[in-house]
Design a protein around this motif. Sequence first.
Motif: not given
Length: 327
Positions: A309, A63-64, A307, A67, A217, A311, A220, A60
């Motif tokens: 994500r 992925i962050a 999922p 992005q 985490l 933060e 989503l 994760p």
Amino acid sequence: MRTPAFWYAKPGWKSRALSPLGSIYARATARRLRRGHSLAAAVPVICVGNINAGGTGKTPTAIALLQRLAERGTAAHVVTRGHGGREVGPVRVDPKVHDAGDVGDEPLLLAAFAPVWVARDRAAGVAAAIASGAPAVVMDDGFQNPAVAKDLSIVVVDAQTGFGNGRVLPAGPLREPAAAGLARADIVLTLGPQAAQKAFTTEWGRLIRCPRVIGTLAPLRTGMPWDGVRVLAFAGIGRPEKFFDTLRTLGAEIIHAEPLSDHQPLTSALMTRLEADARHHIAQLVTTEKDAVRLPPAFRQKVLTVPVRLELDDWAPLDAKLSGLGL
């Protein structure tokens, strides 16, 4: 492999008995790191790694980061070893062609966000990404691998478990002593709720000499109303109980929780058993996003996913490091 419980308990006879092997492992890691780097890449290389064996939240985080880089105008590529896959590489992951048996589950998941290269030889993987036009490379894992010089190393830690009993494999969960690993980190990212963050600071904060970023985490929001839904949950990640806790937070009623080994193959026989159990209990099968890419084709429409994500409380320390790399 399941995470041994004694790794995260006060040192007992098991960890003491295995400590000599842990010392050998730590020395071998230190020798490998002293050999130096075989590749100094022509583009920035950012490593998302950890000191613990097992799941800390690296994927994760990657992925962050991808992005965030995309928001800043950089379409980075990912280089990863492809744990559990047959491909030696370097090979670019194509979800239309490859499955988890070919390249591993994490590369398939990451391929939804960026071009991903699987390579047992990390230097060859980075070289392949650059030759394909990568303006920057995110290495998923590889913090203890000296094959490629890193311009930015992010060490991800689960604040709830910290560094366990503080001992090196197999006596504890660490790939190297915490102090040695943290000394090479450029940013330490600790993931978990506020109480866990405070406990981590008390236990391990004195070892951190670089910027620390706090994160969580979070599931989503997909529009799925989980409240009161009866589920049979299964997860083959580093700490399956984190996934089960997430489902409870969403309000799901867990009829049965099936912890699996990290990256465990989801065979048709296993899934048929879980499906029968779910049908018996009138429950919905549910798993993690990472596990879902390992599902046999016949079960992909039968299993729901949750999922998660990353933060962050504050992106500023990481943004400053990215700016320093021209990203």
